[in-house]
Design a protein around this motif. Structure first.
Motif, PDB file in Angstrom:
ATOM      1  N   GLY A 176       0.784  -1.232   0.000  1.00 17.80           N
ATOM      2  CA  GLY A 176       0.000   0.000   0.000  1.00 17.80           C
ATOM      3  C   GLY A 176       0.811   1.274   0.000  1.00 17.80           C
ATOM      4  N   ASP A 177       2.121   1.189   0.264  1.00 22.60           N
ATOM      5  CA  ASP A 177       2.967   2.387   0.282  1.00 22.60           C
ATOM      6  C   ASP A 177       4.385   2.010  -0.142  1.00 22.60           C
ATOM      7  N   LEU A 209       2.025   6.555  -5.840  1.00 20.62           N
ATOM      8  CA  LEU A 209       0.658   6.083  -5.656  1.00 20.62           C
ATOM      9  C   LEU A 209       0.060   5.643  -6.993  1.00 20.62           C
ATOM     10  N   GLU A 251      -5.803   4.179  -8.580  1.00 21.04           N
ATOM     11  CA  GLU A 251      -6.920   3.730  -7.754  1.00 21.04           C
ATOM     12  C   GLU A 251      -6.713   4.042  -6.268  1.00 21.04           C
ATOM     13  N   GLN A 252      -5.509   4.493  -5.900  1.00 19.27           N
ATOM     14  CA  GLN A 252      -5.246   4.854  -4.503  1.00 19.27           C
ATOM     15  C   GLN A 252      -5.468   6.336  -4.226  1.00 19.27           C
ATOM     16  N   SER A 297      -7.611   4.918  -0.516  1.00 18.85           N
ATOM     17  CA  SER A 297      -7.536   3.487  -0.213  1.00 18.85           C
ATOM     18  C   SER A 297      -6.103   2.991  -0.372  1.00 18.85           C
ATOM     19  N   THR A 298      -5.834   1.800   0.157  1.00 19.27           N
ATOM     20  CA  THR A 298      -4.498   1.204   0.003  1.00 19.27           C
ATOM     21  C   THR A 298      -4.418   0.322  -1.237  1.00 19.27           C
ATOM     22  N   GLY A 299      -5.535   0.178  -1.973  1.00 13.49           N
ATOM     23  CA  GLY A 299      -5.527  -0.626  -3.197  1.00 13.49           C
ATOM     24  C   GLY A 299      -5.337  -2.096  -2.920  1.00 13.49           C
ATOM     25  N   SER A 320      -1.793  -2.526  -7.147  1.00 17.82           N
ATOM     26  CA  SER A 320      -1.327  -1.174  -6.818  1.00 17.82           C
ATOM     27  C   SER A 320       0.160  -1.200  -6.469  1.00 17.82           C
ATOM     28  N   TYR A 369      -9.511  12.732  -2.032  1.00 16.14           N
ATOM     29  CA  TYR A 369      -8.695  11.854  -1.185  1.00 16.14           C
ATOM     30  C   TYR A 369      -9.342  11.776   0.201  1.00 16.14           C
ATOM     31  N   PRO A 424      -9.285   9.031   2.956  1.00 20.36           N
ATOM     32  CA  PRO A 424      -8.910   7.749   3.569  1.00 20.36           C
ATOM     33  C   PRO A 424      -9.742   7.479   4.811  1.00 20.36           C
TER      34      PRO A 424
END
Length: 702
Positions: free
Chosen positions: A154-155, A188, A191-192, A196-198, A202, A304, A306
């Protein structure tokens, strides 16, 4: 053995540097600072129990945090790390431990020496195609492994990939994507951009942008503002990679394709094309127009959104030094009280501390309303009632405390052993859920109430004899309850609304509604949907043998554990209550100096005698049955025959270095001794309750 995130620094040194060097949090001693992340400073540390090098980071709740959103963020924090801890891959940095230590939330991860991909990108030399291919291949293996466990990073950024000296990589910070605000990251996926973290695709997109940066030395997507960057991620085409093979450029551009259906669906397909040096279909030629616009993006910052996460808070501005100080001040609040009183009170407190050293030999010094964790094999967890969230489970470790309302869970391969102050022990088998519904001590009647609910698995208990009119020990399961006053039992769930109760020694009773069925030693009884099912049967030999080992399970405890528990008990039961009493001395006038000195001696003598009487009482509680008589001048008969020094030190706190009397009274006992002071005062202990009265008053009562 693999080591964890060193980021190009030297190994742990005994010669400490920096403000936090040598500071200790629980069993972890901090060394140097490794860097700063979204949760604040990151430190190299040593596990003092194993001497293992680890990475330690911690944070506290901001004072202005909204309680509802913070609790949801912490629930997510624990849930994601619980998933990350289960990842087992040679290229993923291990999560060893996480949880709450006082008011400090902490994470302990694997330590190793390495160089971040960001450092490679920023260096003067472009890495070879083989090196880039190796990094991408290893990351793809990691992505597929995590995806198989239902998880993605996710990151994924160049800071979260470390390259070791041997060329192997470690991906760090799995489960921590939500701990920072990722808006503005050039890695990113489209879709993130909604917060979201996808999913794993992703991560493939992010890895494509990292590979692009390794080869070109610049980001694939740019922007003068956050809005412009996000719009380019959604709709712009990066510049072509000039001077590199067509297959490599095609693979990278397919990795960060805007549309999920066009992007690689798995890391294994990326690896396959890299190994075959194959140009993906549709990517034989990349548009040579830089930053070619594929379509206008309507993205705005408010898109955005989250879910509640730790990224909402500026946790990186905190520091463990401040956190540690806040925890220390909270624990030592009573010291601040003593600083506000006069020097005369300080002298009295010093005498009380000396008296409390008797406690270092207590054989049973645990709280009456908590259980200590004697052993925690595997990865057992606890859901603390204080967190007010049934979905937050944190690791359970040796020496932790279990309180009323807490729930305990063991998984495959886990076992957990618990002990109460009087020596009662429980052991949880693998795949077991047990909740502590009641843990009370009623001082007036010296009664103990311990009630548990078993919803899954199996638990064994060795219960010390319970004294007091209202004392009871119960385990409920399958709609029934097994009740004992002092025996060895086992309870096992056998499916929903079913349970099997067994008695290994002594006698217990299985209670269904108002019906109570005695269950003698060596027998078992089944219950289904709150009804007795079948007849009383004999316990299989293998189960009897299994329980025979429980009596001696974890009998030996390290000295420092006993000492720590003893001092806690001394503080709770002697120091804190007495501080309030001795503070009255500060109001004496100067002409009362002689009288005050006598009072100080008197208070010290009473404190020592009271502490010694509690030591005797607590030791008696470890006996299966209270003795009919004990030695008044040598304390023989209370299970301390092998420790003459303790017996001598304890008796020295009484006048004449002896007890006056010991008497069994019904199910309990009464002990009397004279305090070693000028005044004629008696120390009387009745079933664990200690009080001080004048001898004349005691004579009148008789």
């Amino acid at each position: 053995m693999r080591v964890s995130r060193g980021i190009g620094r030297a190994p742990f040194r005994e010669r400490k540097e920096g403000q936090m060097a040598g500071r200790q949090f629980g069993k972890y001693q901090l060394d140097r600072e490794l860097g700063r992340g979204p949760l604040g400073k990151v430190y190299a540390a040593k596990n003092l129990e194993t001497n293992q090098l680890v990475v330690f980071r911690g944070f506290q709740r901001p004072k202005d945090a909204d309680e509802t959103r913070w609790n949801e963020a912490i629930r997510r924090f624990h849930s994601k790390l619980d998933q990350a801890k289960k990842l087992d891959h040679p290229h993923i940095a291990n999560v060893y431990e996480f949880g709450v230590m006082g008011s400090l939330y902490y994470i302990v991860t694997e330590y190793f020496e390495g160089q971040t991909v960001r450092q490679i990108i920023d260096s003067d030399h472009t890495p070879s195609i083989d090196k880039v291919t190796s990094i991408v291949t290893q990351c793809c293996e990691v992505i597929d492994h995590a995806a198989a466990q239902g998880m993605n990073h996710g990151d994924l950024t160049p800071y979260n990939i470390l390259v070791l000296a041997d060329g192997n990589i470690r991906v760090i910070n799995y489960g921590l994507a939500h701990t920072r605000n990722r808006l503005g990251s050039a890695h990113l996926a489209p879709e993130q951009l909604n917060g979201s973290t996808g999913d794993h695709r992703s991560d493939i997109f992010s890895l494509g942008t990292i590979a692009y940066a390794l080869l070109s030395g610049t980001h694939a997507f740019h922007g003068q503002s956050v809005e412009e960057l996000c719009r380019n991620i959604q709709s712009a085409q990066p510049r072509p990679l000039v001077g590199f093979p067509a297959y490599l450029q095609g693979i990278i551009f397919k990795m960060f394709a805007k549309t999920l259906s066009v992007r690689y669906p798995s890391g294994s397909e990326v690896i396959r094309d890299l190994e075959n040096k194959k140009v993906p279909a549709g990517f034989a030629k990349v548009d040579e127009k830089p930053e070619a616009v594929l379509g206008r993006s309507p993205w705005e910052r408010n898109y955005y959104q989250p879910p509640p996460s730790l990224g909402e808070y500026k946790l990186d501005e905190g520091d463990l030094a401040e956190a540690r100080e806040r925890i220390r001040q909270r624990r030592l609040g009573w010291i601040r009280l003593s600083e506000r009183v006069t020097l005369r009170i300080a002298v009295a407190l010093f005498m009380l501390v000396i008296a409390s050293t008797i406690a270092d030999s207590f054989k049973a010094s645990r709280s009456e309303v908590a259980m200590a964790v004697l052993a925690a094999k595997g990865s057992p967890q606890v859901c603390p009632v204080k967190l007010k969230d049934d979905n937050i489970w944190i690791p359970l470790r040796r020496d932790d405390w279990i309180n009323q309302g807490d729930a305990i869970r063991t998984n495959a391969g886990d076992t957990t052993a618990l002990e109460m102050r009087d020596g009662t022990r429980l052991e949880l088998a693998p795949n077991t859920d047990l909740k502590v519904t009641t843990m009370q001590f009623r001082r007036r009647s010296a009664s103990k109430v311990r009630e548990f609910a078993l919803t899954r698995g199996r638990v064994w208990a060795r219960v010390r004899h319970l004294h007091g009119k209202h004392s009871k020990f119960e385990i409920a399961s399958g709609g029934a309850t097994v009740r004992v006053t002092g025996t060895s039992i086992g309870v096992q769930t056998a499916g929903e609304d079913k349970a099997l109760f067994a008695t290994y020694s002594g006698t217990s009773a299985v209670v269904v509604g108002k019906q109570s069925t005695p269950l003698p030693a060596g027998k078992a009884l089944g219950v289904t949907e709150g009804q007795i099912a079948g007849k009383i049967d004999s316990i299989p030999d293998k189960d009897l043998k299994r329980f025979a080992n429980l009596a001696n399970l974890h009998a030996a405890e390290p000295f420092f554990v006993k000492l720590r528990q003893a001092l806690i008990q001394a503080e709770e039961r002697v120091l804190l209550p007495t501080i309030g009493a001795v503070t009255k001395l500060k109001d004496l006038e100067p002409e009362d100096t002689n009288k005050e000195f006598f009072n100080l001696q008197h208070v010290g003598g009473i404190a020592k005698a009271t502490t010694a009487m509690r030591a005797i009482s607590m030791t008696l509680e470890t006996c299966d049955e209270y003795p009919e008589e004990i030695g008044l001048t040598d304390l023989t008969g209370i299970g301390m025959d092998d420790d003459p020094k303790w017996r001598k030190t304890t008796l020295q706190q009484f006048s004449g270095e002896r007890l006056l009397s010991y008497e069994r009274t019904g199910k309990g006992y009464t002990i009397k001794a004279r305090a070693n002071t000028r005044a004629k005062q008696l120390i009387i202990c009745e079933n664990g309750r200690v009080e001080v009265i004048e001898e004349e008053q005691a004579a009148k009562q008789q």
